[in-house]
Scaffold this active site. Sequence first.
Site, short mmCIF file in Angstrom:
data_model
loop_
_atom_site.label_atom_id
_atom_site.label_comp_id
_atom_site.label_asym_id
_atom_site.label_seq_id
_atom_site.Cartn_x
_atom_site.Cartn_y
_atom_site.Cartn_z
N ASP A 98 -10.78 3.09 4.49
CA ASP A 98 -11.16 1.68 4.39
C ASP A 98 -12.69 1.52 4.31
O ASP A 98 -13.20 0.46 3.95
CB ASP A 98 -10.70 0.91 5.65
N LYS A 114 0.85 -1.21 0.00
CA LYS A 114 0.00 0.00 0.00
C LYS A 114 0.88 1.26 0.00
O LYS A 114 0.62 2.21 -0.74
CB LYS A 114 -0.95 -0.02 1.21
N GLN A 163 -4.34 -1.62 9.75
CA GLN A 163 -4.35 -2.94 9.10
C GLN A 163 -4.94 -3.99 10.05
O GLN A 163 -4.57 -4.06 11.23
CB GLN A 163 -2.92 -3.33 8.67
N1 GUN Z 1 -6.89 -6.76 6.25
C1 GUN Z 1 -7.26 -7.43 5.14
N2 GUN Z 1 -7.83 -6.60 4.24
C2 GUN Z 1 -7.80 -5.37 4.79
C3 GUN Z 1 -8.24 -4.09 4.34
O1 GUN Z 1 -8.77 -3.91 3.24
N3 GUN Z 1 -8.02 -3.07 5.21
C4 GUN Z 1 -7.44 -3.23 6.42
N4 GUN Z 1 -7.29 -2.16 7.20
N5 GUN Z 1 -7.04 -4.41 6.88
C5 GUN Z 1 -7.21 -5.47 6.06
#
Ligand code: GUN
Length: 291
Positions: A119, A52, A96
Amino acid sequence: MQLLDGKKVSEDIKNEIAAEVAKMKAKGEKVPHLAAIIVGNDGASLTYVGSKVKACERVGFESTLIKMPSTTSETELLKKIKELNEDSNIDGFIVQLPLPPQIDTQEVIMAIHPSKDVDGFHPENFGKMALDMSTFIPATPFGILELLERYNVQTQGKHTVVIGRSHIVGRPMSILMGRKGFPGNSTVTVTHTHTKNITQITSQADIIISALGVPNYLKAEMIKDDAVIIDVGITRVADDTTEKGYKIVGDVDFENVSKKASYITPVPGGVGPMTIAMLLKNTLIARANKK
Ligand code: GUN
């Protein structure tokens, strides 16, 4: 069979975002700034967050990665979230998931200011999404919608079966596929761990979106001819023949299912890269909302 090439489409989207950022820079405007918090040392999570941050650099965003130890308390994490909420330099941020067991995930999600929740996990944003209001759509479902749209895959009047009901993928996906509009307007069935006779359901599906996390779960015998197959699974499976010692395996038995499907996403190179591209898109939206 047509491959839904998330790698290619995500590159197109990143190029589009990079062009927007270049315009902002030319006008002397502040570029979008995404922050990510990761708690602990889970290898897969570190890889995702790393991707990311790298994607931010690629499109010209600013990024901040905050690593906190696995022993972090909920109070400490909430303090960090408050700092990011109040930092006008940060346009959007993510925490995350999953988080270590001493931390209540819902408390953490609710502490993120909805305007910075790129998110789309905060109840305010999730509620808006469910009500067809303008908001941040969670990146993985958003990426799947974008793939369907760019390949002009028809969804109206179709039967979509979503496998899994997680808050990150299955639940929002099932809402979005049933909403008015394109992609959408489909009749949605959600299946989960307590679903009986799942093959009876999947074999009636025009579109299957599998977000289960069980490698090679969906077999050719479970689908009908010309079904559209979206594979959200990304399980690490030990493999000595690879440099890293593992390979990424999807929920779908690609070799056999692809022979029967009309459209299918590969793993890797399908939904995964789309998730990252749409997180960038949400961050661009968060920046634009501030003006
Ligand atoms: N863990 C797995 N997918 C995601 C996501 O799209 N966002 C976040 N914050 N954690 C994740």
